[in-house]
Write a protein that holds these residues in place. Structure first.
Motif, short mmCIF file in Angstrom:
data_model
loop_
_atom_site.label_atom_id
_atom_site.label_comp_id
_atom_site.label_asym_id
_atom_site.label_seq_id
_atom_site.Cartn_x
_atom_site.Cartn_y
_atom_site.Cartn_z
N TRP A 49 25.04 110.83 65.39
CA TRP A 49 24.89 111.61 64.38
C TRP A 49 26.76 112.03 63.41
CZ3 TRP A 49 20.48 114.90 65.02
CH2 TRP A 49 19.07 114.46 65.57
N ALA B 107 24.63 119.79 65.10
CA ALA B 107 24.17 119.10 66.01
C ALA B 107 24.59 118.33 67.25
CB ALA B 107 23.53 117.51 66.16
N GLN C 3 25.57 121.76 69.42
CA GLN C 3 24.33 122.12 70.64
C GLN C 3 24.17 121.08 71.61
OE1 GLN C 3 20.32 122.49 69.28
NE2 GLN C 3 19.55 121.10 69.98
N ASN D 141 16.52 117.50 70.24
CA ASN D 141 16.81 118.45 68.63
C ASN D 141 15.15 118.78 68.67
OD1 ASN D 141 19.53 118.69 68.07
ND2 ASN D 141 19.28 116.04 67.53
N ASP E 58 15.31 123.11 67.73
CA ASP E 58 15.44 122.07 66.39
C ASP E 58 16.75 122.46 64.78
OD1 ASP E 58 13.78 123.53 65.72
OD2 ASP E 58 12.34 122.33 64.22
N PRO F 106 19.70 121.96 64.01
CA PRO F 106 20.17 120.11 63.77
C PRO F 106 19.22 120.20 62.54
CG PRO F 106 20.79 120.42 65.63
CD PRO F 106 19.69 121.19 65.73
N GLU G 129 14.60 108.08 68.85
CA GLU G 129 15.24 109.71 69.17
C GLU G 129 13.19 109.82 69.88
OE1 GLU G 129 14.38 112.71 66.35
OE2 GLU G 129 12.63 113.88 67.30
#
Lengths: 377, 135
Positions: free
Chosen positions: A132, A151, A154, A210, A215, A217, A243
């Motif tokens: 990421w 991201a 988190q 995420n 969410d 990011p 994902e």
């Protein structure tokens, strides 16, 4: 050395190869199914029909999407770092795929029984955040950069509660081997003994994936899609695939370590097809819960998000480990320690619920302008 | 000759069980790589491509971007990263303890109480200092 595969002895290389190939096929089908399922479920929650045109009940929607994505132009911005930009999809997808090695679907239905299964899954799953950040950094785009940093912040914040929840389960099970953890639950699933870690695991799963409400990011209204702004076509769909594959495997893991996997409520005597059905139902329920949360809760603010992880989930995770340790080390009879584990953990869960309830229902300070205009009237 | 012997062992898989287990991890990693690579190659064969000068511009809602995106980063991210490293390393210590403390007995438990106590004091200090408050 030989290994047993479908009742016959084959070379370990062949065995591993065949098992990985089965996983590849199954993962592709399940991910396509999940995309359709999510669109259908979210549609129903919003009083729409979801996809209906492509095939019966819109079942072929994912196939159509996939074809479209393959045939789309693959653009790379001029300023992007070619190596980092091109390698990012690999770094996101491969660790997710590696998680499939250890997680059991039914008795004997996994690629390998790893002695350190739980630890391995945890270690491998946290690598994909590197991908990421690579995507964000390599794109040379401000939105992507911001999204990648969010991201990363988190993912590392919610990894700690996830680890705590897994340690609590490992303490109760007494092993890190996923097959033995599942077998140990043939009479009673771990969620009864450890409701607080189950809640922490679910929350941290949402954050690691995420998904809404975690969410930020990939928030469309703030960072226009996060780290993947500059990705298009098949390269973008690799992130998407990763994902959904991660969602699938984490749901399987959650159902294995908390809901009893294929063992509860009937033990290992029943046939493999029954066990597979049981696993499917439990993982399906887990995934449905994720979709339900998505269509119910709004996006959280970044300070709420960080605070919830560091100030609520992490201390409670520590407390759960210490309490578990105290109960288990004294060697009380199984019933006594089971009741104690269940009640203390449930009390912890209620405490977390109370904290969340209190912070949600706290009266907010009114904006100054509004208060002033009311005073003038 | 020795190298050949090792290779032969490798192919026939007659090494220990640990190796046989993590062999599958290696194969899965290779397969994951191939999966992404084949999708990208498929797209390269099927997707159209047109040369257009402004297509490579960085997306910034239609504005032309000024300077590179990789600039200074807020120090808050850094604080969380440091805290994360402290607690994550500690988790690696707790994992082996978690599956063996019952057989060691009460001593192991109280040692872990001290260890986690020190960590909790660290977390409390960070909390008090406002390091956990996003601002």
């Amino acid at each position: 050395m030989n290994a047993e595969l479908f009742g016959s002895q084959v070379n370990v290389w062949v065995d591993a190869l065949v098992r990985v190939l089965i996983i590849v096929g199954m993962m592709t089908v399940v991910v396509m199914g999940l995309i359709w399922f999510e669109r259908k479920i979210i549609g129903r929650f919003q009083m729409r029909l979801g996809p209906t045109r492509t095939g019966p009940f819109g079942l072929l929607q994912s196939v159509a999407d996939g074809l479209k994505l393959v045939a789309k132009e693959d653009v790379r911005p001029k300023n992007a770092d070619p190596w980092v930009f091109e390698l990012a999809p690999y770094f996101v997808f491969v660790p997710t795929f590696l998680m499939f090695v250890a997680v059991p679907f039914a008795f004997g239905f996994q690629v390998r029984v790893l002695e350190l299964g739980l630890f391995y899954v945890l270690a491998v799953s946290s690598v994909s955040i590197v991908g990421w950040v690579m995507a964000g950094w390599g794109s040379d785009n401000r939105y992507a950069m911001l999204g990648a940093l969010r991201a990363a912040a988190q993912a590392i914040s919610y990894e700690l509660p996830l680890v705590m929840a897994m340690i609590a389960v490992a303490m109760v099970a007494g092993t890190l081997n996923l097959q033995e953890i599942v077998l140990g639950q043939s009479r009673l699933p771990n969620i009864v003994l450890q409701p607080l870690p189950a809640f922490i695991f679910f929350t941290a799963t949402l954050a690691e994936l995420n998904r809404t409400p975690f969410d930020i990011p990939v928030g469309e209204s703030e960072v226009v899609g996060g780290p993947f702004v500059e990705y298009s076509g098949i390269r973008w769909s690799m992130f998407f695939l990763a994902e959904y594959a991660a969602m699938f495997i984490l749901a399987l893991l959650g159902s294995a370590i908390f809901l009893g996997g294929w063992a509860w409520p009937m033990g290992e005597q029943w046939g493999a097809s029954w066990q597979l059905l049981l696993t499917t139902v439990k993982a399906g329920a887990f995934i449905f819960l994720i979709f339900w949360v998505r269509s119910t809760l709004p996006r959280m603010r970044v300070d709420q998000l960080m605070g919830f992880s560091w100030k609520v989930l992490l201390p409670f995770g520590f407390a759960q480990i210490m309490v578990n340790g105290f109960i288990l080390v004294n060697g009380w009879p199984a019933v006594t320690s089971g009741v104690l584990l269940g009640t203390t953990s449930l009390a912890g869960l209620f405490a977390v619920g109370w904290i969340v309830q209190r912070s949600v229902s706290r009266p907010r300070p009114r904006p100054v302008m509004m208060a002033r205009s009311e005073a003038a009237q | 000759m020795k190298v050949w012997g090792v290779l032969e062992h490798l192919v026939s898989g007659s090494l220990d069980a640990l190796f046989a287990n993590y062999l599958a991890v290696l194969i899965a990693a290779a397969f994951g790589f191939i999966l992404v690579l084949s999708a990208l190659i498929g797209s390269r064969l099927l997707a159209p491509f047109s040369e257009e000068r402004n297509k490579g511009t960085t997306y910034e809602c239609g504005m032309l971007p000024i300077r590179r995106a990789a600039t200074n980063v807020g120090v808050r991210f850094y604080l969380y990263a440091i805290l994360f490293i402290i607690f994550d390393v500690e988790a690696v210590f707790i994992f082996p303890w978690a599956i063996s403390f019952i057989s060691v007995g009460l001593v192991a438990y109280y040692e872990m109480v001290v260890f986690v106590g020190i960590l909790a004091a660290g977390l409390a200090y960070a909390w008090k200092k406002g390091a956990l408050q996003w601002q």
